[in-house]
Design a protein around this motif. Structure first.
Motif, PDB file in Angstrom:
ATOM      1  N   ASP A  29    -130.244  10.858 -13.904  1.00  0.00           N
ATOM      2  CA  ASP A  29    -128.938  11.368 -13.517  1.00  0.00           C
ATOM      3  C   ASP A  29    -128.982  12.890 -13.495  1.00  0.00           C
ATOM      4  O   ASP A  29    -129.173  13.531 -14.531  1.00  0.00           O
TER       5      ASP A  29
ATOM      6  N   ASN B 146    -126.287  17.769 -16.962  1.00  0.00           N
ATOM      7  CA  ASN B 146    -127.093  17.219 -15.879  1.00  0.00           C
ATOM      8  C   ASN B 146    -126.856  18.015 -14.609  1.00  0.00           C
ATOM      9  O   ASN B 146    -125.710  18.304 -14.253  1.00  0.00           O
ATOM     10  N   GLY B 147    -127.950  18.397 -13.965  1.00  0.00           N
ATOM     11  CA  GLY B 147    -127.868  19.175 -12.736  1.00  0.00           C
ATOM     12  C   GLY B 147    -127.999  20.671 -12.964  1.00  0.00           C
ATOM     13  O   GLY B 147    -128.135  21.425 -11.991  1.00  0.00           O
TER      14      GLY B 147
ATOM     15  N   GLU C 161    -123.166  15.465 -10.713  1.00  0.00           N
ATOM     16  CA  GLU C 161    -122.324  15.170  -9.553  1.00  0.00           C
ATOM     17  C   GLU C 161    -122.947  15.603  -8.226  1.00  0.00           C
ATOM     18  O   GLU C 161    -122.878  14.878  -7.237  1.00  0.00           O
ATOM     19  N   GLU C 162    -123.558  16.770  -8.181  1.00  0.00           N
ATOM     20  CA  GLU C 162    -124.098  17.296  -6.921  1.00  0.00           C
ATOM     21  C   GLU C 162    -125.251  16.450  -6.375  1.00  0.00           C
ATOM     22  O   GLU C 162    -125.290  16.141  -5.187  1.00  0.00           O
TER      23      GLU C 162
ATOM     24  N   GLY D  10    -126.568  13.423  -8.041  1.00  0.00           N
ATOM     25  CA  GLY D  10    -126.487  12.009  -8.388  1.00  0.00           C
ATOM     26  C   GLY D  10    -127.735  11.514  -9.096  1.00  0.00           C
ATOM     27  O   GLY D  10    -128.443  12.277  -9.753  1.00  0.00           O
ATOM     28  N   ILE D  11    -128.015  10.238  -8.925  1.00  0.00           N
ATOM     29  CA  ILE D  11    -129.169   9.607  -9.570  1.00  0.00           C
ATOM     30  C   ILE D  11    -130.333   9.571  -8.594  1.00  0.00           C
ATOM     31  O   ILE D  11    -130.202   9.071  -7.475  1.00  0.00           O
TER      32      ILE D  11
ATOM     33  N   GLU E 256    -135.018   6.242 -13.397  1.00  0.00           N
ATOM     34  CA  GLU E 256    -133.781   6.645 -12.725  1.00  0.00           C
ATOM     35  C   GLU E 256    -133.212   7.779 -13.550  1.00  0.00           C
ATOM     36  O   GLU E 256    -133.046   7.638 -14.775  1.00  0.00           O
TER      37      GLU E 256
END
Length: 113
Positions: free
Chosen positions: A39, A108-109, A42-43, A45-46, A37
């Motif tokens: 992360d 993240n992202g 925000e855009e 997610g997981i 899983e």
């Protein structure tokens, strides 16, 4: 070397930085693998994926590790599990995968370019 891509084809690949938040054995897979899983912020997610990275990594060592993954492939069924992204790694002469990761902490992202 594989067939050359043109710039438009390459630009459609969406590679992002993510942090592994969960890792467990995937006994139903044909080859040794983990369910991950990840992360992606925000855009996105997981997202979940399966990764054949058992030679160099243990599940507890993976949690908190940042990786690079392709996030815009269609979901793929692997045994009884839906893989939603593709974790990237280099493959050594023994077909063992070494994860690609940012050289320093990234959000993240974040997009890879």
């Amino acid at each position: 070397m594989k067939k050359n891509l043109n710039w438009e084809e390459f630009s459609r690949i969406d590679m992002r930085v993510g942090t592994i938040v969960g890792a467990q054995l995937f006994p139903e897979a044909r080859k040794p693998a983990y369910k991950l899983e990840i992360d992606f912020g925000e855009e996105l997610g997981i997202l979940k994926t399966s990764a054949q990275i058992t030679d160099h990594y243990q599940p507890d060592d993976l949690k908190g590790r940042q990786i690079i993954a392709v996030v815009n492939f269609p979901a793929k069924q692997i045994a009884n599990f839906m893989s939603e992204c593709l974790v990237l790694g280099s493959v050594d002469e023994n077909n063992k995968v070494i994860l690609l990761q940012p050289e320093r902490h990234a959000q993240n992202g974040d997009r890879v370019s």
